[in-house]
Design an enzyme around this catalytic site. Structure first.
Site, short mmCIF file in Angstrom:
data_model
loop_
_atom_site.label_atom_id
_atom_site.label_comp_id
_atom_site.label_asym_id
_atom_site.label_seq_id
_atom_site.Cartn_x
_atom_site.Cartn_y
_atom_site.Cartn_z
N SER A 26 0.85 -1.19 0.00
CA SER A 26 0.00 0.00 0.00
C SER A 26 0.88 1.23 0.00
CB SER A 26 -0.90 0.00 1.25
OG SER A 26 -1.56 1.24 1.40
N TYR B 36 -1.91 -0.26 10.52
CA TYR B 36 -1.96 -0.63 9.09
C TYR B 36 -0.67 -0.18 8.40
CZ TYR B 36 -3.78 -1.10 4.33
OH TYR B 36 -3.97 -1.45 3.01
#
Length: 308
Positions: free
Chosen positions: A173, A186
């Site tokens: 990501s 995250y």
């Protein structure tokens, strides 16, 4: 003398690699054939995992689909067969559980064979600020988004090394490149996944295993449901990405042995800014782009379907 020769080699190869990169801006890279390859995708029961499987389906590969959702996995298998997949094998696996990963990996090797393209796609997000996130969810995020990569590599990399052939893919990501407010666990998990993938790639290089390729994918927010409600202040610069578009770009990056895939292209520029700007300037740029305040509008959530 060795110092001079090695320095000259670095200079010449640096010029060559930069020229090669420049030419690739105008001349599309040649795509490799993946006919006969065994492709394993974690988190294949929905979202990007399913779409990547469907992109691979007509390319002459055999698919191994892992997901914690048996129903989602079977639906992906059905769609892949409609798309022309040669063989599709489905397995229920909880990627947050090391023992389960090893168990299912052994089953795959016995029943199907050695995996030659490994796509670590499974991921979860708590959607909570650091101090509000329960310890159990923080641990689960790291187990799925980072540690699962360790176990799948341990399981399938030995065969790739023996054959000096394979491809390791990490669906990470942009949050693994730039810290984002409200996504501490995250971001940490994706930073870890990227660092791990880069380190193993270098291990393969130094071991002379140049037939094992690596692709690290770092997209901005994708409209898959993991970040429901996310908006973007500058949609032309940082759009919420279409899942089908991202899947096509991922498969193209694998077929052309592209090491880093950042989406959208503006992420390459933002990464350059991050590495050269002072902290205050970088934070100011993030506020200007609306990364922080727009994230507060997201209804990010953890879904069991994202556990692989």
């Amino acid at each position: 003398m060795n110092f001079l020769l090695e320095t000259l080699q670095v200079l010449v190869l640096s010029v060559y690699f930069n020229l090669e990169a420049f030419l690739k801006l105008f001349i599309p890279s040649r795509k490799k054939s993946v006919v006969g390859e065994l492709v394993l995708i974690t988190g294949a029961g929905s979202g990007i995992g399913r779409l990547v499987a469907l992109e691979f389906a007509p390319l002459g590969v055999s698919l191994v689909l892992w997901d914690i959702s048996q129903e989602g996995n079977k639906e992906t298998a059905r769609l892949a067969k409609e798309k022309g997949a040669r063989k599709v094998h489905t397995y229920v696996c909880d990627c947050s559980d090391k023992a389960d990963v090893y168990r299912v990996a052994d089953q795959v090797k016995r029943e199907v064979g050695d995996v030659s393209i490994l796509i670590n796609n499974a991921g979860i997000v708590t959607g909570k600020k650091f101090m509000d996130a329960p310890d159990s969810l923080i641990e689960k995020t790291l187990e799925v988004n980072t540690m699962a990569h360790f176990w799948t590599y341990k399981a399938f990399l030995p065969a790739m090394m023996a054959n000096n052939h394979g491809h390791l893919v990490s669906i990470a990501s942009s949050a693994g490149l730039i810290g984002v407010s409200g996504l501490a666990d995250y971001c940490a998990s994706k930073f870890g996944a990227i660092g791990f993938a880069e380190s193993v790639a270098l291990e393969m290089l130094t071991a002379g295993k140049d037939g094992i390729k690596t692709t690290i994918v770092c997209p901005y927010f994708i409209n898959t449901g993991m970040f429901d409600g996310c908006q973007t202040k500058w949609p032309r610069l940082l759009p919420i990405l279409d899942p089908a578009y991202v899947a096509k770009k991922i498969v193209n990056a694998i077929l052309t042995d592209q090491v880093y895939l950042l989406l959208p292209r503006a992420m390459y520029v933002l990464m350059a800014f991050k590495n050269c700007l002072q902290w205050n300037q970088a934070a100011l740029l993030g506020l200007y782009l609306g990364v922080f305040d727009k994230l507060e509008e997201c209804k990010a959530h953890q879904s069991p379907k994202k556990l692989c």
